[in-house]
Design a protein around this motif. Structure first.
Motif, PDB file in Angstrom:
ATOM      1  N   ASP A  80     -64.301 -11.676 -12.941  1.00  0.00           N
ATOM      2  CA  ASP A  80     -62.986 -11.564 -12.025  1.00  0.00           C
ATOM      3  C   ASP A  80     -62.004 -12.642 -12.121  1.00  0.00           C
ATOM      4  O   ASP A  80     -60.933 -12.418 -11.831  1.00  0.00           O
ATOM      5  CB  ASP A  80     -63.384 -10.786 -10.708  1.00  0.00           C
ATOM      6  N   ILE A  81     -62.781 -13.748 -11.731  1.00  0.00           N
ATOM      7  CA  ILE A  81     -61.958 -14.934 -11.385  1.00  0.00           C
ATOM      8  C   ILE A  81     -62.354 -15.885 -12.118  1.00  0.00           C
ATOM      9  O   ILE A  81     -63.443 -16.365 -12.273  1.00  0.00           O
ATOM     10  CB  ILE A  81     -61.821 -15.435  -9.657  1.00  0.00           C
ATOM     11  N   LEU A  82     -61.377 -16.764 -12.623  1.00  0.00           N
ATOM     12  CA  LEU A  82     -61.865 -18.150 -13.385  1.00  0.00           C
ATOM     13  C   LEU A  82     -61.203 -19.195 -12.544  1.00  0.00           C
ATOM     14  O   LEU A  82     -59.877 -19.387 -12.201  1.00  0.00           O
ATOM     15  CB  LEU A  82     -61.082 -18.272 -14.636  1.00  0.00           C
ATOM     16  N   ILE A  83     -61.959 -20.327 -12.313  1.00  0.00           N
ATOM     17  CA  ILE A  83     -61.355 -21.175 -11.529  1.00  0.00           C
ATOM     18  C   ILE A  83     -61.397 -22.524 -12.339  1.00  0.00           C
ATOM     19  O   ILE A  83     -62.286 -23.115 -12.516  1.00  0.00           O
ATOM     20  CB  ILE A  83     -61.990 -21.576  -9.707  1.00  0.00           C
ATOM     21  N   ASN A  84     -60.087 -23.201 -12.642  1.00  0.00           N
ATOM     22  CA  ASN A  84     -60.061 -24.225 -13.391  1.00  0.00           C
ATOM     23  C   ASN A  84     -60.046 -25.395 -12.310  1.00  0.00           C
ATOM     24  O   ASN A  84     -58.762 -26.003 -11.912  1.00  0.00           O
ATOM     25  CB  ASN A  84     -58.892 -24.352 -14.271  1.00  0.00           C
ATOM     26  N   ASN A  85     -61.158 -26.085 -12.198  1.00  0.00           N
ATOM     27  CA  ASN A  85     -61.354 -27.358 -11.581  1.00  0.00           C
ATOM     28  C   ASN A  85     -61.595 -28.419 -11.933  1.00  0.00           C
ATOM     29  O   ASN A  85     -60.983 -29.532 -11.431  1.00  0.00           O
ATOM     30  CB  ASN A  85     -62.560 -27.057 -10.403  1.00  0.00           C
TER      31      ASN A  85
END
Ligand SMILES: NC(=O)c1ccc[n+]([C@@H]2O[C@H](COP(=O)([O-])OP(=O)(O)OC[C@H]3O[C@@H](n4cnc5c(N)ncnc54)[C@H](OP(=O)(O)O)[C@@H]3O)[C@@H](O)[C@H]2O)c1
Length: 223
Positions: A80-85
């Protein structure tokens, strides 16, 4: 177990923002794909949670990204969610910048984010998901000695904000986070500042080195 959201986060090494986000979201009951280029750097406090799956992912390696997509697909719960950290710093006067090091900085902070986003987009599209990218207030302020890092964050801000417009009509929501100063291992992970003997800035060497290790600047001055 029915999870609320399925969320993948890049760069979840101990003491970093990624691990902190992953921990907070895992404790809320979301299923977390906690990724790192070295899985041993993911803190036990995170890896020991049952709704956390560890995935090796180096954002500069197309092979590693392809494999990570396969692992998430095979897990079978979607995304559902990709977090590019994941991101790295580089402190050096621009006249002294080593172009290969600068390219590595961009490869992680700019191309790495775009590569990962492209690779996971098909999974995110299926769930009308979200992409969250960590940029920096440094990307909109000009600060001496960190021009490569800040310009990489300017670039990724523009890419992320453009993605926001491009992906909205096809159902993906994109968010750019302009991060301020957070105490992490960021400065310790930077390359050491080794000014060449020909540098015009040898007189400021200590200040520049302290800037790179976060001893001066970041408390009042964003990275
Ligand atoms: N801390 C701040 O004050 C601040 C301010 C503004 C923006 N930010 C941004 O916030 C994000 C997180 O930074 P942080 O402060 O948490 O720094 P950090 O503690 O150094 O964490 C950075 C993470 O990125 C990972 N990483 C680096 N290169 C990678 C690669 N090629 N592939 C996959 N992962 C990679 C690191 O892995 P390793 O442990 O293997 O190196 C680490 O897990 C970065 O994008 C940074 O630019 C931070």
């Amino acid at each position: 177990m029915l999870f609320n959201k399925r969320i993948l986060i890049t760069g979840c090494s101990a003491n970093g923002i990624g691990a902190a986000i992953a921990l907070a979201l895992a404790r809320k009951g979301h299923h977390i794909f906690a990724t790192a280029r070295k899985l041993s750097k993911i803190p036990v406090s995170l890896s020991s949670i049952s709704n956390v799956t560890l995935v090796q992912l180096d954002v500069t390696s197309p092979k590693s990204i392809t494999e990570a997509v396969r692992v998430v697909e095979d897990y079978g719960v979607g995304l559902d969610i990709l977090i590019n950290n994941a991101g790295i710093g580089y402190t050096m006067p621009l006249l002294d910048v080593d172009i290969e090091t600068a390219q590595r900085t961009y490869d992680t902070n700019v191309w790495g984010v775009l590569r990962v986003t492209q690779a996971f987009a098909p999974l995110l599209l299926r769930n009308k998901g979200k992409i969250v990218t960590l940029s920096s207030v440094g990307g909109v302020t000009n600060t001496p000695w960190i021009g490569i890092y800040t310009s990489s964050k300017s670039a990724i801000t523009m890419i992320s904000e453009t993605l926001r417009l491009e992906l909205a009509p096809i159902g993906i929501n994109v968010l750019t986070v302009m991060v301020g100063t957070v105490t992490t291992s960021f400065h310790y992970n930077e390359p050491e500042v080794l000014l060449p003997n020909s540098s015009h800035f040898l007189g400021a060497r200590d200040t520049i080195a302290q800037r790179a290790t976060g001893q001066v600047g970041p408390k009042g001055c964003p990275v």
